[in-house]
Design a protein around this motif. Sequence first.
Motif, mmCIF file in Angstrom:
data_model
loop_
_atom_site.group_PDB
_atom_site.id
_atom_site.type_symbol
_atom_site.label_atom_id
_atom_site.label_comp_id
_atom_site.label_asym_id
_atom_site.label_seq_id
_atom_site.Cartn_x
_atom_site.Cartn_y
_atom_site.Cartn_z
ATOM 1 N N GLU A 26 0.818 -1.219 0.000
ATOM 2 C CA GLU A 26 0.000 0.000 0.000
ATOM 3 C C GLU A 26 0.847 1.263 0.000
ATOM 4 O O GLU A 26 0.325 2.360 -0.193
ATOM 5 C CB GLU A 26 -0.912 -0.002 1.230
ATOM 6 N N LEU A 27 2.143 1.106 0.254
ATOM 7 C CA LEU A 27 3.036 2.266 0.299
ATOM 8 C C LEU A 27 3.617 2.606 -1.075
ATOM 9 O O LEU A 27 4.342 3.581 -1.225
ATOM 10 C CB LEU A 27 4.186 2.000 1.277
ATOM 11 N N SER A 28 3.304 1.771 -2.044
ATOM 12 C CA SER A 28 3.952 1.894 -3.345
ATOM 13 C C SER A 28 3.633 3.225 -4.030
ATOM 14 O O SER A 28 2.492 3.687 -4.021
ATOM 15 C CB SER A 28 3.494 0.738 -4.239
ATOM 16 N N ALA A 29 4.657 3.846 -4.597
ATOM 17 C CA ALA A 29 4.485 5.054 -5.395
ATOM 18 C C ALA A 29 5.277 4.847 -6.682
ATOM 19 O O ALA A 29 6.491 4.642 -6.630
ATOM 20 C CB ALA A 29 4.998 6.274 -4.639
ATOM 21 N N PRO A 524 -3.748 0.121 -4.153
ATOM 22 C CA PRO A 524 -2.510 0.803 -3.781
ATOM 23 C C PRO A 524 -2.704 2.320 -3.789
ATOM 24 O O PRO A 524 -3.394 2.857 -4.636
ATOM 25 C CB PRO A 524 -1.512 0.385 -4.856
ATOM 26 N N GLY A 525 -2.113 2.954 -2.860
ATOM 27 C CA GLY A 525 -2.137 4.404 -2.843
ATOM 28 C C GLY A 525 -3.302 4.990 -2.064
ATOM 29 O O GLY A 525 -3.381 6.192 -1.862
ATOM 30 N N SER A 526 -4.206 4.116 -1.599
ATOM 31 C CA SER A 526 -5.377 4.631 -0.902
ATOM 32 C C SER A 526 -5.115 4.842 0.586
ATOM 33 O O SER A 526 -5.936 5.391 1.287
ATOM 34 C CB SER A 526 -6.558 3.675 -1.073
ATOM 35 N N SER A 527 -3.972 4.366 1.049
ATOM 36 C CA SER A 527 -3.681 4.485 2.478
ATOM 37 C C SER A 527 -2.604 5.528 2.713
ATOM 38 O O SER A 527 -1.857 5.868 1.799
ATOM 39 C CB SER A 527 -3.190 3.147 3.023
ATOM 40 N N PRO A 528 -2.539 5.997 3.943
ATOM 41 C CA PRO A 528 -1.480 6.972 4.228
ATOM 42 C C PRO A 528 -0.108 6.334 4.070
ATOM 43 O O PRO A 528 0.082 5.206 4.480
ATOM 44 C CB PRO A 528 -1.750 7.367 5.671
ATOM 45 N N GLY A 529 0.800 7.028 3.452
ATOM 46 C CA GLY A 529 2.138 6.483 3.293
ATOM 47 C C GLY A 529 3.100 7.293 4.089
ATOM 48 O O GLY A 529 4.279 7.077 4.019
ATOM 49 N N GLN B 357 14.260 -3.632 -3.849
ATOM 50 C CA GLN B 357 14.503 -3.770 -5.287
ATOM 51 C C GLN B 357 13.317 -3.276 -6.108
ATOM 52 O O GLN B 357 13.490 -2.605 -7.126
ATOM 53 C CB GLN B 357 14.787 -5.229 -5.648
ATOM 54 N N GLY B 358 12.108 -3.673 -5.674
ATOM 55 C CA GLY B 358 10.944 -3.311 -6.479
ATOM 56 C C GLY B 358 11.009 -4.001 -7.829
ATOM 57 O O GLY B 358 11.975 -4.715 -8.145
ATOM 58 N N PRO B 359 9.989 -3.791 -8.650
ATOM 59 C CA PRO B 359 9.949 -4.469 -9.957
ATOM 60 C C PRO B 359 11.134 -4.085 -10.853
ATOM 61 O O PRO B 359 11.718 -4.934 -11.523
ATOM 62 C CB PRO B 359 8.613 -4.014 -10.552
#
Lengths: 529, 459
Positions: A26-29, A524-529, B357-359
Motif C-alpha cells: 500500500e506504500l507503493s508510489a 494501492p495508494g489509498s492508504s497513508p504512506g 529492489q521493487g519491480p
Amino acid sequence: MSLPVARKPALRRFHQARWDEPVVFELSAPGERGVIPSQVEPAVRALVGDVVSGLPDGLRRAAPPALPELGQMRVLRHYLRLSQENLGADLNVDVGQGTCTMKYSPKVNDRLAAHPSLLDLHPLQDLADAQGILEIIWRTQRMLAEISGMDEVGLHTQGGSAAIWANIAMIRAYFEGRGEAEQRTEVITTIFSHPSNAATAKAAGYEVITIYPDADGYPDIEAFKRALSPRTAAIMVTNPEDTGIYNPRIAEWVELAHSVGALASYDQANANGILGITRARDAGFDVCHFNLHKTFGTPHGSGGPGAGANGVAAHLVPFLPRPIVVRDDDGTFRLDDVRPLSIGKVAPFYGVVPNIVRAYAWIRALGADGLRAVAETAVLNNNYLMARVLQIPGASAPYATGRRRIEQVRYSWQDLYSETGISSEEIGVRASDYGMHYWTSHHPYVVPQPFTLEPTESYSKSELDEYADVLAQVAREAREAPDVVRTAPHNQTVHHTHHDDLDDPERWATSWRAYQRKYGCGDPGSSPG
Amino acid sequence: MSPMSAPYAHPYVPNSAPEARAAMLAAVGVTSVDEFYADVPDALRLHRPLDLPPALVAEQDLARHVTGLLDRNRPLAPGRSFLGAGTYHHHVPAVVDEVIGRSEFLTAYAGEPYEDHGRFQALFEYESLMAELLAMDVVTVPTYDSFQAASTALAMAGRITGRRTVLVASEVLPDRRSRVHDFVRPYLDLVDVPPRDAIADLPALLAVLDESVAAVWVETPSHTGAIETRLAEVAEAAHAVGAIVVVSTDPICYGVLTPPASHGADIVCGDLQSLGLHAYYGGAHGGFLAVHDDPRFVMELPSRIFGLAATDVPGEYGFGDVAYERTSFAVREEGKEWVGTAAALWGIAAGVYLALQGPQGMAELGETILARTRYAQQRLQGIPGVRLGDDAVHFREFTIELSGVSPASVVERLRPLGIAPGVPLDDQRLLICVTETNTSDDIDALAAAVAAILEEDHR
C-alpha cells in the motif's frame, strides 16, 4: 504537578508501539526506487547485445512482478516501525516461552559473528582461506562432545527439529547397516517430549508409540516396558521433560531399550539446567542433540535460523552427516567428506556459521564453572519462580507434588478456569498488555489450561518477581474484572483479532495477492504512506 | 571451588551474585541448589568440572580471542570469486542488514500475534512479496534451506498423488539431491532422466512418464546454471498423467524470467540466500515453498503460513496462522512432516530485499546477471582450449570444458592471483558463477588469467 515525581505503580504501565503501518504494497508510489543494482557496462552490452530481448520465446517475463515501489528510507522506516511492534527477548522478561530457553544472546557475539572475514567467505574457497572458521567449528564440536560426553559432534543442522531429524536418520541408517531395518519399525517417545521427536520419526517412516506419565508425572515405565519389543528402533525422549521433571530412572530406560536392541536418542533441548551436572552419554544414550539457540545463547531470529548439534557415540560416528571438520596432526583443519556410511548432506555446507561462532563465544565466555553456574542459576530461578507462582490462587503445578523441578515447570490454571471461565490463552493475551510474553504448551493439552515458564539464568530476581506479579494481577482480573481479560489486548499494536477466516480455504488470505483476488480490495495508494 | 562460590557474578548470570542467590534460596526454603537435583541419581552425576578451555570472562579478552581466530580467514577481494554451486555472492543492501540486526527481530522467537505483531506482518509481507515474484498465491514462512524445501515439495507430491516415482528431469545440485534422497526414500524413488544439452530431454521423459509418476522434478537454473526452456511442455505432459510438477529454483532470476508457475509448475521451491544474505561461509540459507491457493496442496505444507485477519477495529490488520491443524505443533506425528525453528529471520531479510529492489530493481538485476554471464561465456570460449559445456541459456552459472589442463590445476594456478575461477566438477568441467558483484573488469581478469595458463601450457 511539580517535583518530586510520584513513585511508580507496582505494575508497569506498558503500551506496545502502534504505528498503524499499512501493508508494504500500500506504500507503493510509481517510479520510486529503494536500491539500484549494478548496471550492464557498455563493453558488456557491446559484446552480448540485448540479452533480455534475446531470450527464447516464453522465457522473458511478460509483465514485471507487482512488487511495491518505494524509496530507500521509506522501506527502512516501514520495517523499523514493524520491529518496534515486535516484543523481542531483549525487551521482554521472556520467561513465558517454556521449553525454548529464552536466554540472553550477548551482543558481543553478534558483533563477532558479523566479522567481515566471515560475511564474504565462500564455502568452496580453498581450505587454507578458511582456517579461522574451521578452527571455530572444530573447537565447538570438541566442546560439545565434552559437554554431552559423546565421541563426535556434527553442527550441520539449522534448528532443533532438523537435528532431531538427523538423529532418526542416523538411527535408520544404522539399522539398515545391520540388516534390521525391516524388523525395527517403531519409535517410542513420551508425551512430554517435544512433538518433533514424534513427528520426525513418523516422517522417517516409523510408527510412533507415545508413553504418558504415571500418577506422579514421571514417564510410565511399566507402559514403556510393554511398548518395547524387537520392533523398537529407538526411544526418542527429552529429559528433563517439558514439565521440568527429571526422569530419575532414565539410565534404566536406556538399558531397557538396549536390551531389545534399540538405540536411545536424547533430545537435549532442555539441557540448560543440567550443564556440567549430568551428561547424555553417561546415562547410556547413543545419540543426542542440542539447540545452540536455546542452551548456548544464540538468538532465536523470530523463528530461526537457530542451529543444531548432533552428538553421537562411537558406533554412530560413521553415520554423521557429511562433512565433519577434523584437525590434522600439523594443526591445520580440513573437511572429512569421505564418509561412505554417512546419511549424506543434511544441509548446505557446514551449518549455520554465524550461530556456531556465537555459541563458541558463549561457551568460551563462561567456561566450565560458568556453565555450571548457568545450570544451577537457571534451576534456582525456576524453583524461585515456582514458589512465587504457586502462591497465586488458581495456579498449580500438576504432578510430582512437593518435589523440585529442574529448569522449567508446566503449570495449570485449571482451578482458575473452573472458577472464572477464563482460559490460559486469554490470560496470555492479557499478560501481553503488561509487556510480557506468555505461552501455554504444545498440544495436546495433557495438563489442562497449561502454561510453561522457563526463567533461564538471564533474569534478575526483581524481573522474576515482576513476571509473577503480572500473572497474579491477571488472575485477580479474571476474578474481579473478567471482561477486561476477555476483551484483551488493550495495550497492543492491534486489537482482538478474528481468526476464523484463517481456517477456511475460501476465505483465508495467505498473501496480499490472494487477499486482493478474494476480496477485491487493497487499492494501492489509498492508504497513508 | 563450587561454581556458585565464584568470586564474581558472571555478567550473563545475574543471580549468581551471592546476595541474590542467598535471598532466593531462602525464599524457596532450601540451603543448597543440590536439593533441586534430587531426581538426578548420583551415578549419573558428573563428579568433576567439564574439561573445557579456560573462561574468557572479560569481554575484551573474548573478543580478542575470537577475532584472532576469524582474522585467519581470507575472503577474496570483491568480484574475484567466481564460486557458486549453492552459495552466491550477491550484493546485500545495507538496509537489509540494518533491519535483521534489530534486536526486536533478532531476539524474538515464538511470540503471539499480539506482542509480536511486527514479526507476523514482516513475514506476511515476505510471503506476499515472494508470491508476486513467483506468481503464486501461497508462500510459507521459510523452511531451513533449499534442500528441505525440495524434500518437502516432493514428499507433498507423493502424499497428494499416492504414487512413488519422481522423475528427475534436470541436473540437480548434488548435495541437494543427497538430502532429498535420504528424506523421501521410504516412500519415493528418484529416477533420473538425464537432460540433453543441459535441459529436459522431453522424448526420454515422455517415454517413462505414466500414471506411476508422482512428480517431475525440474531444477532451473540447474546445477550448471542452465535455464529450462521446455517447462511448459514438461508440465503439460506431467499433468496429463496426473503427476505434479515440482520446480526448484533461485528466486533472484524472476525479475526478468517468466516464473515457473506461468509454465505450469504446481510447487515451486528453492533457497533465499541470494535475496539479501551474505555468503557467510555457506551458513545463511533459508528455504521457500510456494503453491497455488488450492487446499489439496496447502493442507500438505508442513510450515507455518501467516495470513491476514480482521480485528475489532476497522482498518487494522491482524495476523494469524493459516490452517494450523495441519502442523506437528498442533497434532504431533499426525501433522505434515514437522515444523520448528527454521529460517524466519532470513525470510524477513528476503522481504526487505524485494521491497527495496521493487519491480525495476529485480528486472535490472536479472538483466545484469544474464548479460555478464553471457559476457563471461563469450570471453572464455574465445580462448583456445576452452569450450562451453553446452548451448543452453544460462543464468549466473555455466560450465566450461578445458582441454590440456585440469580444472583443479586452473584453480590452483589462479590462487596466487587472488582469483577463484570456479568449482571443478570433474576432470574436464569447471563451474563458473557470475553475479552482479563480478564486473566486466573482474571477468576480463578471469579470462586473461585462464588464457595465460592455456597459452603457457601450449607453448
